[in-house]
Scaffold this motif. Structure first.
Motif, PDB file in Angstrom:
ATOM      1  N   GLY A  78      -5.890   1.091   7.132  1.00  0.00           N
ATOM      2  CA  GLY A  78      -6.775   1.665   7.894  1.00  0.00           C
ATOM      3  C   GLY A  78      -8.193   1.423   8.123  1.00  0.00           C
ATOM      4  N   ALA A  79      -8.498   0.675   7.101  1.00  0.00           N
ATOM      5  CA  ALA A  79      -9.906   0.158   7.067  1.00  0.00           C
ATOM      6  C   ALA A  79     -10.066  -0.977   7.580  1.00  0.00           C
ATOM      7  N   PHE A  80      -9.193  -1.774   8.223  1.00  0.00           N
ATOM      8  CA  PHE A  80      -9.280  -3.200   8.743  1.00  0.00           C
ATOM      9  C   PHE A  80      -8.622  -3.092   9.910  1.00  0.00           C
ATOM     10  N   ASP A  81      -8.788  -4.207  10.854  1.00  0.00           N
ATOM     11  CA  ASP A  81      -7.913  -4.355  11.882  1.00  0.00           C
ATOM     12  C   ASP A  81      -6.939  -5.501  11.684  1.00  0.00           C
ATOM     13  N   GLN A  82      -7.068  -6.184  10.770  1.00  0.00           N
ATOM     14  CA  GLN A  82      -6.048  -7.382  10.575  1.00  0.00           C
ATOM     15  C   GLN A  82      -5.476  -7.091   9.238  1.00  0.00           C
ATOM     16  N   TYR A  83      -4.440  -7.441   8.930  1.00  0.00           N
ATOM     17  CA  TYR A  83      -3.716  -7.360   7.479  1.00  0.00           C
ATOM     18  C   TYR A  83      -2.572  -8.245   7.454  1.00  0.00           C
ATOM     19  N   ALA A  84      -2.920  -9.061   6.156  1.00  0.00           N
ATOM     20  CA  ALA A  84      -2.167 -10.226   5.770  1.00  0.00           C
ATOM     21  C   ALA A  84      -1.102  -9.514   4.422  1.00  0.00           C
ATOM     22  N   VAL A  85       0.053  -9.396   4.722  1.00  0.00           N
ATOM     23  CA  VAL A  85       0.878  -9.303   3.872  1.00  0.00           C
ATOM     24  C   VAL A  85       1.560 -10.308   3.089  1.00  0.00           C
ATOM     25  N   LEU A  86       0.990 -10.850   1.736  1.00  0.00           N
ATOM     26  CA  LEU A  86       1.690 -11.857   1.360  1.00  0.00           C
ATOM     27  C   LEU A  86       2.840 -12.017   0.575  1.00  0.00           C
ATOM     28  N   GLY A  87       3.790 -12.437   0.878  1.00  0.00           N
ATOM     29  CA  GLY A  87       4.992 -12.476   0.082  1.00  0.00           C
ATOM     30  C   GLY A  87       5.798 -11.034   0.652  1.00  0.00           C
ATOM     31  N   ALA A  88       6.032 -10.671   1.792  1.00  0.00           N
ATOM     32  CA  ALA A  88       6.176  -9.911   2.361  1.00  0.00           C
ATOM     33  C   ALA A  88       7.725  -9.414   2.200  1.00  0.00           C
ATOM     34  N   GLY A  89       8.516 -10.234   1.835  1.00  0.00           N
ATOM     35  CA  GLY A  89       9.968  -9.977   1.363  1.00  0.00           C
ATOM     36  C   GLY A  89      10.659  -8.764   2.681  1.00  0.00           C
ATOM     37  N   LEU A  90      10.966  -7.594   2.310  1.00  0.00           N
ATOM     38  CA  LEU A  90      11.521  -6.995   3.115  1.00  0.00           C
ATOM     39  C   LEU A  90      10.471  -5.618   3.383  1.00  0.00           C
ATOM     40  N   ASP A  91       9.401  -5.826   3.342  1.00  0.00           N
ATOM     41  CA  ASP A  91       8.199  -4.864   3.536  1.00  0.00           C
ATOM     42  C   ASP A  91       8.400  -4.498   5.094  1.00  0.00           C
ATOM     43  N   THR A  92       8.116  -3.208   5.483  1.00  0.00           N
ATOM     44  CA  THR A  92       8.193  -2.785   6.876  1.00  0.00           C
ATOM     45  C   THR A  92       6.829  -2.301   7.502  1.00  0.00           C
ATOM     46  N   TYR A  93       5.805  -2.423   6.729  1.00  0.00           N
ATOM     47  CA  TYR A  93       4.496  -2.096   7.437  1.00  0.00           C
ATOM     48  C   TYR A  93       4.114  -2.570   8.891  1.00  0.00           C
ATOM     49  N   ALA A  94       4.574  -3.687   8.944  1.00  0.00           N
ATOM     50  CA  ALA A  94       4.142  -4.381  10.282  1.00  0.00           C
ATOM     51  C   ALA A  94       5.008  -3.549  11.519  1.00  0.00           C
ATOM     52  N   PHE A  95       6.021  -3.069  11.030  1.00  0.00           N
ATOM     53  CA  PHE A  95       6.931  -2.432  12.145  1.00  0.00           C
ATOM     54  C   PHE A  95       6.753  -0.807  12.132  1.00  0.00           C
ATOM     55  N   ARG A  96       5.667  -0.431  11.490  1.00  0.00           N
ATOM     56  CA  ARG A  96       5.296   0.815  11.289  1.00  0.00           C
ATOM     57  C   ARG A  96       3.821   1.040  11.621  1.00  0.00           C
ATOM     58  N   ALA A  97       3.023  -0.067  11.855  1.00  0.00           N
ATOM     59  CA  ALA A  97       1.586   0.020  11.771  1.00  0.00           C
ATOM     60  C   ALA A  97       1.134   0.387  13.274  1.00  0.00           C
ATOM     61  N   PRO A  98       0.071   0.994  13.143  1.00  0.00           N
ATOM     62  CA  PRO A  98      -0.563   1.546  14.648  1.00  0.00           C
ATOM     63  C   PRO A  98      -0.971   0.206  15.453  1.00  0.00           C
ATOM     64  N   ALA A  99      -1.031   0.436  16.664  1.00  0.00           N
ATOM     65  CA  ALA A  99      -1.089  -0.698  17.542  1.00  0.00           C
ATOM     66  C   ALA A  99      -2.439  -1.493  17.419  1.00  0.00           C
ATOM     67  N   GLY A 100      -3.542  -0.772  16.886  1.00  0.00           N
ATOM     68  CA  GLY A 100      -4.993  -1.202  16.647  1.00  0.00           C
ATOM     69  C   GLY A 100      -4.852  -2.428  15.574  1.00  0.00           C
ATOM     70  N   ILE A 101      -3.823  -2.299  14.636  1.00  0.00           N
ATOM     71  CA  ILE A 101      -3.965  -3.223  13.326  1.00  0.00           C
ATOM     72  C   ILE A 101      -2.900  -4.409  13.707  1.00  0.00           C
ATOM     73  N   ARG A 102      -3.504  -5.648  13.515  1.00  0.00           N
ATOM     74  CA  ARG A 102      -2.815  -6.781  13.811  1.00  0.00           C
ATOM     75  C   ARG A 102      -2.316  -7.244  12.096  1.00  0.00           C
ATOM     76  N   VAL A 103      -0.887  -7.266  12.080  1.00  0.00           N
ATOM     77  CA  VAL A 103      -0.196  -7.398  10.860  1.00  0.00           C
ATOM     78  C   VAL A 103       0.469  -9.053  10.568  1.00  0.00           C
ATOM     79  N   PHE A 104       0.202  -9.562   9.690  1.00  0.00           N
ATOM     80  CA  PHE A 104       0.599 -11.132   9.438  1.00  0.00           C
ATOM     81  C   PHE A 104       1.468 -10.993   8.260  1.00  0.00           C
ATOM     82  N   GLU A 105       2.838 -11.083   8.446  1.00  0.00           N
ATOM     83  CA  GLU A 105       3.653 -11.221   7.099  1.00  0.00           C
ATOM     84  C   GLU A 105       3.948 -12.650   6.658  1.00  0.00           C
ATOM     85  N   VAL A 106       3.525 -12.859   5.512  1.00  0.00           N
ATOM     86  CA  VAL A 106       3.579 -14.443   5.116  1.00  0.00           C
ATOM     87  C   VAL A 106       4.477 -14.591   3.960  1.00  0.00           C
TER      88      VAL A 106
END
Length: 279
Positions: A78-106
């Motif tokens: 929540g402290a940032f408006d862009q979030y890169a998830v390296l080695g995301a695997g089956l992480d689900t934050y990108a599908f639960r994140a608030p609309a104001g955070i841009r999430v990049f699954e790598v």
């Protein structure tokens, strides 16, 4: 991950997150309402392992590390408006994140194609504020150029998480990725976990490590790197990252999380750290 072969470690991590609220007592360390859906037809079987043998050191230990590291990382999102998830695997934050955070699954291209199939089967759409970015961490280019191509703004601070990955990479690959992260905008934060070498673990950590090494090796995902805390601190400093904290699982979450009578215990094999790009 081998081409066309599902990642067993990614499946195991998702199953552990899905099983936690079903198997363990309150207080819950972390909840992931989408993990079970991603498992699809494997959900009953994989969660069933935890229901039937939840006290086994590997199952309880995997629930511990996956829930603690997810909570630790997402506490900073929540402290940032862009979030890169390296080695995301089956992480689900990108599908639960608030609309104001841009999430990049790598992740590895094969892993991402597999995940897209699981998402489609579960009826989970990729939201507009999320992007899946294919990267092979063992290749020399690193994750940053593909991130930029996907819309990641390297001129602005971001949160970068790198969880459940470093111990499966060579030391050169770990150093190469840290070098890329260290060139991001000052103020960017990295949340990362790593595994301790023999001699620095507690007894439960040694027991977990011995069994886990055999399991991951047989799954074609052998462990490759181990670091002492001062060694990983020095490696990050070498690449422009100032370590803010480097903590045990016990200290990574509030003390009340460990006031429990179930099988979850903060064993010492994995450590978590948070570091800031100094510029």
């Amino acid at each position: 991950m081998d081409e066309g072969r599902p990642s067993r470690t990614a499946l195991s991590a998702a199953a552990a997150r899905a099983a936690h609220p079903l198997v363990d007592e309150r207080p819950l360390i972390f909840t992931d309402p989408l993990a079970g859906r991603l498992l699809g037809g494997l959900a009953d079987e994989m969660i069933g392992y935890h229901r039937g043998n939840g006290g086994h050191i590997i199952l309880a230990g995997t629930r511990t590390i996956t829930t603690v590291r997810s909570r630790y990382a997402e506490a900073r999102a929540g402290a940032f408006d862009q979030y890169a998830v390296l080695g995301a695997g089956l992480d689900t934050y990108a599908f639960r994140a608030p609309a104001g955070i841009r999430v990049f699954e790598v992740d590895h291209p094969a892993t991402q194609e597999w995940k897209k199939g699981l998402l489609d089967a579960a009826g989970i759409a990729v939201p507009e504020n999320a992007a899946l970015v294919p990267v092979d961490f063992e290749k020399p280019d690193g994750p940053v150029p593909p991130l930029e191509a996907a819309g990641f703004d390297t001129a602005r601070p971001a949160l970068v998480s790198w969880l459940g990955v470093s111990y499966f990479l060579t030391r050169d690959a770990v150093a190469g990725t840290l070098a890329e992260i260290g060139r991001l905008a000052p103020g960017t934060e990295l949340v990362m976990d790593y595994a301790l070498p023999p001699g620095l673990r507690d007894a439960e950590g040694d027991a977990y490590a011995e069994i886990a090494a055999q399991v991951t090796r047989e799954a074609g995902e052998p462990s490759r790197s181990r670091f002492a805390p001062d060694e990983v601190d020095a490696l990050l400093a070498e690449h422009g990252l100032d370590v803010v904290e480097n903590v045990t699982l016990e200290r990574a979450v509030p003390p009340e999380a460990w006031r429990r009578t179930d099988a979850l215990r903060p064993f010492d094999y994995f450590r978590l750290l948070r570091a800031v790009v100094t510029g």
